[in-house]
Design a protein around this motif. Structure first.
Motif, PDB file in Angstrom:
ATOM      1  N   ASN A  89      11.337 -35.961  82.066  1.00 43.98           N
ATOM      2  CA  ASN A  89      10.296 -35.204  81.362  1.00 43.98           C
ATOM      3  C   ASN A  89       9.215 -36.088  80.770  1.00 43.98           C
ATOM      4  O   ASN A  89       8.608 -35.755  79.756  1.00 43.98           O
ATOM      5  CB  ASN A  89      10.917 -34.316  80.279  1.00 43.98           C
ATOM      6  N   HIS A  92      16.919 -22.644  75.878  1.00 45.80           N
ATOM      7  CA  HIS A  92      16.994 -23.748  74.940  1.00 45.80           C
ATOM      8  C   HIS A  92      18.376 -24.392  74.962  1.00 45.80           C
ATOM      9  O   HIS A  92      18.772 -25.081  74.050  1.00 45.80           O
ATOM     10  CB  HIS A  92      16.623 -23.267  73.526  1.00 45.80           C
ATOM     11  N   SER A 130      21.539 -25.960  78.038  1.00 51.12           N
ATOM     12  CA  SER A 130      21.780 -26.281  79.444  1.00 51.12           C
ATOM     13  C   SER A 130      23.026 -25.532  79.892  1.00 51.12           C
ATOM     14  O   SER A 130      24.038 -25.541  79.189  1.00 51.12           O
ATOM     15  CB  SER A 130      21.991 -27.785  79.636  1.00 51.12           C
ATOM     16  N   GLU A 150       5.048 -24.207  75.828  1.00 54.33           N
ATOM     17  CA  GLU A 150       6.203 -23.437  75.364  1.00 54.33           C
ATOM     18  C   GLU A 150       5.793 -22.034  74.909  1.00 54.33           C
ATOM     19  O   GLU A 150       6.424 -21.048  75.284  1.00 54.33           O
ATOM     20  CB  GLU A 150       6.895 -24.198  74.220  1.00 54.33           C
ATOM     21  N   SER A 171       9.657 -21.055  82.155  1.00 51.04           N
ATOM     22  CA  SER A 171       9.674 -22.476  82.485  1.00 51.04           C
ATOM     23  C   SER A 171       9.207 -23.238  81.254  1.00 51.04           C
ATOM     24  O   SER A 171       8.741 -22.642  80.290  1.00 51.04           O
ATOM     25  CB  SER A 171       8.756 -22.774  83.669  1.00 51.04           C
ATOM     26  N   GLY A 172       9.342 -24.558  81.275  1.00 48.10           N
ATOM     27  CA  GLY A 172       8.935 -25.301  80.098  1.00 48.10           C
ATOM     28  C   GLY A 172       8.519 -26.709  80.449  1.00 48.10           C
ATOM     29  O   GLY A 172       8.812 -27.196  81.531  1.00 48.10           O
ATOM     30  N   GLU A 210       9.993 -29.488  79.554  1.00 46.81           N
ATOM     31  CA  GLU A 210      11.315 -29.532  78.950  1.00 46.81           C
ATOM     32  C   GLU A 210      11.554 -30.743  78.062  1.00 46.81           C
ATOM     33  O   GLU A 210      12.620 -30.911  77.490  1.00 46.81           O
ATOM     34  CB  GLU A 210      12.407 -29.409  80.020  1.00 46.81           C
TER      35      GLU A 210
END
Lengths: 187, 571
Positions: free
Chosen positions: A83, B119, B121, B471, B481-482, B484
């Motif tokens: 990221n 937020h 996994s 965000e 989506s983000g 991340e």
């Protein structure tokens, strides 16, 4: 609201049975006939499981085709990319360090020939593949360490290159685990 | 020709080739005409009987709205408590813990509203029970809710003087039994035979060739991944979503997942054309949406193919393009195409990490979500387009001096007010949220949340701002989506995006339903030479201009501070 509460709850229950119980069980049943029986396809050497075909693993030793950098060090209990944004100065330092390390382990390689994938982390952190170019640039090193001719190793890469889907779509790839298993078998 | 480019072009063409004929089928299903899925009728009768539903009952638009909101509320309560107590429930072979209340709040809303912002996994944040009973369940029902909402709205386009009616439960049930369930079974089977796990076996452990001990997460993933795409949901089974090699094993499955996610929004568009007998109108809308889609996808393909300028400075080769955050088996082009497909429709699944995309690509991804109507989510995509349409009708009506009307019904002050409020609300939610987050970050960096504000950002400078902007944009667009890198599992982000997601979903459903209800009550005036035609390319262009102007005016300043500033600073 009240008149709709009873059908809402009852419809929810019946849909739960349909899409959260029956549907996954049917998919699970179908998957039993798939390679790996729906639990992932394993790679077995001498009766021992050494990994999963699709899960990339860490290869950093000079005698193996090295895999790409990974944001989580190929810990397949999770999955993640770095990221890092394209302008992040810390990230660029890390990339520079990876290039330097690669050049130390692969003397004689022209920096301009190193494919970027070898110094950038994948999206999943578990990328099982390399491009053929990224495999071939490592051939000289492996040939030296293992005492196998570069021609034989280049041939090995070609044998393990999976072409585009249907020969038409997408990139060519080399599965790192499979080629390294084959490498060990060459002797 | 480059095989990566061929792959992208053919993927898009196959999507259209499948979606256009299937649009007619779905139109028939919603009209209740004889169709290929009539063998599902006994199952549907059973569902109605157990559910206590009278399928012949015609409900008013208000009753339908209450039904829709009530059942959503039931799902929220159910999902929230399941996530809160998942550690004490069965089917948890990996021994994963419960969610904190704020995370459970965020996750329950996220999947109920088809957003799928995550937020957590999947490998460590959920159990097999909640993956199936909460996530997989909500993916089906939230997609069906969107499709049913569209079917209810378009009834106002019909000439008969019906007060807007229909039966939410019937559309909802048929969306599942005749569209989502059969489609998901096909996609799940393809995935399973290409290596995606679908069994209930827990984590496995092995010793790698180099001698490392490695744990591998697995589980019943294939079915979930199928509906995740078909229902434009987007929440991944694994943390890395469709970049994960078990979630998306090969280029072929990548094509299948891409087709599956883009298909239904286009199908719903052509279904709409069939439902209201206006095929030309459907094609006009399709033309506008496609133009917008191509305008976003083309620069993204080019910029990712050229690779990262900063990496180029380091002196290595980028033969395929930018590779940070991308998988070798997909390559930069398919990753670029995916990143736009997933943001213009509201899927939000990813096959590369958007946080590491080039700055220009990031702008395009953001624009896709800000517009949210270039195809859009399944069902709700057209609902978003609908309020642009109302505004376009009104403005062009004023421009040519005719009474603004849509399909034979006058568009007046009340409808315009509702459409404008809906259009402006998204600006408020996104920019208001960003402003608050930026304020907290700067003035209260050490608040004692699970992730302190000072540690929120994974990147500094312009890109850090983009992480915040992305965000809230994603939450409001129900995308999911983000960027991340953002440290988002803490009280602030869980609660703020939870509220934004809820408003970002239900206001754009309530608004168009209300407009449709108001329009349907008006007298039908047959179209004449004096009517402004809404199915011409002139009018399509007009709508396109309205979309561009509203989006650009609303969001350009924010884009300029984030990805655009980063883009120009990298040159």
């Amino acid at each position: 609201m009240k008149t709709h509460l009873s059908p809402a709850i009852r419809l929810t229950l019946v849909m739960l049975v349909l899409v959260a119980v029956i549907y996954p069980l049917v998919v699970s049943g179908i998957a039993r006939f798939a390679p790996g029986g729906g639990s992932g396809e394993k790679v077995i050497v001498n009766g021992k499981v050494v990994g999963y075909t699709l899960i990339g693993q860490k290869f950093t030793q000079d005698r193996y085709f090295n895999s790409r950098p990974s944001a989580l060090d190929y810990n397949a209990a999770g999955s993640a990319g770095s990221n890092k944004g394209p302008s992040n100065p810390d990230y660029l330092k890390v990339a520079q360090a990876r290039i330097d390390t690669f050049l130390v382990h692969n003397p004689g390689v022209d920096k301009a020939q190193i494919p970027a994938e070898l110094v950038t982390a994948s999206g999943s952190g578990l990328d099982p593949d390399l491009s053929p170019a990224a495999a071939k640039i490592q051939v000289a090193r492996i040939a030296r360490v293992r005492g196998i001719s570069p021609e034989r190793l280049n041939q090995l890469v070609d044998e393990h290159t999976k072409g585009p889907a249907l020969g038409l779509f997408g990139p060519s790839t080399v599965n790192v685990l499979k080629i390294n298993v084959a490498l060990d078998a060459l002797k | 020709m480059n095989t990566e480019l061929t792959g992208v072009v053919v993927t898009y063409l196959i999507t259209l080739l499948l979606a256009i004929p299937l649009g007619k089928l779905v139109g028939k299903i919603f009209r209740g005409e004889p169709n290929a899925f009539d063998f599902m009728a006994p199952l549907e009768r059973l569902i109605y009987r157990v559910g206590g539903i009278d399928p012949k009952l015609d409900m008013t638009w208000k009753q339908n709205l209450v039904a829709l909101l009530t059942i959503n509320a039931v799902w929220f309560v159910y999902a929230f408590f399941m996530l809160l107590f998942q550690d004490k429930l069965p089917l948890n072979p990996d021994g994963n813990g419960a969610m904190t209340p704020d995370l459970a709040f965020n996750t329950a809303i996220s999947f109920m509203v088809n957003c799928d912002l995550q937020h957590y996994s999947g490998e460590s944040g959920l159990t097999y029970l909640t993956q199936l009973g909460v996530i997989n369940f909500l993916m089906f029902v939230s997609a069906a809710t969107g499709m049913a909402a569209l079917a209810l709205v378009v009834r106002a386009f019909l000439p008969e003087k019906t007060s807007l009616s229909g039966n939410f439960y019937v559309y909802f049930t048929k969306a599942i039994t005749r569209v989502l369930l059969p489609g998901s079974l096909i996609v799940a089977t393809i995935l399973a035979f290409n290596g995606t796990p679908a069994s209930f076996a827990g984590k496995d452990q092995f010793i790698s060739l180099q001698g490392d001990t490695v744990n591998v997460s697995r589980g019943p993933a294939a079915g979930l991944i199928a509906i995740k795409h078909l229902g434009t949901n987007g929440g991944g089974y694994f943390g890395a979503n469709s970049a994960h090699p078990l979630e998306n094993p090969s280029y072929a499955t990548n094509m299948v997942e891409l087709i599956a996610q883009v298909m239904l929004p286009i199908i719903m568009l052509f279904a709409l054309g069939y439902l209201i007998n206006r095929k030309r109108f459907a094609w006009t809308v399709f033309g506008v949406m496609t133009a917008g889609f191509l305008l976003l996808v083309t620069p993204t393909l080019i910029t990712e193919f050229h690779g990262s300028p900063a990496i180029a400075h380091l002196g290595v080769a980028q033969p395929a393009g930018a590779m940070e955050g991308k998988e070798v088996r997909f390559g930069p082009l398919s990753s670029a195409y995916w990143s736009i497909a997933t943001t213009v429709i509201s899927t939000g699944s990813v096959n590369s990490m958007h946080d590491s995309s080039m700055a220009l690509s990031g702008s395009m991804q953001l624009l896709g979500m800000m517009t949210n109507a270039f195809y859009g989510g399944c069902g709700v995509g057209f609902l978003n387009y609908y309020y642009y349409l109302i505004i376009a009708v009104f403005i062009s009506g004023l421009m040519v001096g005719r009474t603004p009307e849509l399909f034979g019904r006058k568009v007046e002050a009340r409808e315009i007010k509702i459409a404008s409020i809906v259009a402006l609300l998204s600006t408020l939610l996104v920019k208001g949220g960003v402003a608050i987050a930026a304020y907290v970050l700067v003035h209260h960096p050490d608040v004692n949340w699970a992730v302190k504000p000072a540690a929120w950002l994974n990147n500094t400078g312009y890109h850090g701002f983009s992480e915040i902007l992305y965000e809230f944009t994603s939450a409001n667009a129900n995308n999911g989506s983000g960027f991340e890198g953002l440290g988002d599992n803490n009280f602030f982000w869980n609660v703020s995006t939870g509220i934004v997601m809820m408003l970002g979903r239900f206001i754009p459903i309530i608004g168009p339903l209300a407009i449709a209800g108001l329009l349907a009550d008006k007298k039908y005036v047959p179209e004449s030479a004096g009517t402004l035609a809404t199915d011409t390319s002139t009018f399509g262009l007009m709508t396109f201009a309205v979309i561009i102007i509203i989006t650009a005016l609303s969001f350009f300043p924010a884009l300029a501070l984030g990805p655009l500033a980063e883009y120009f600073s990298l040159k």
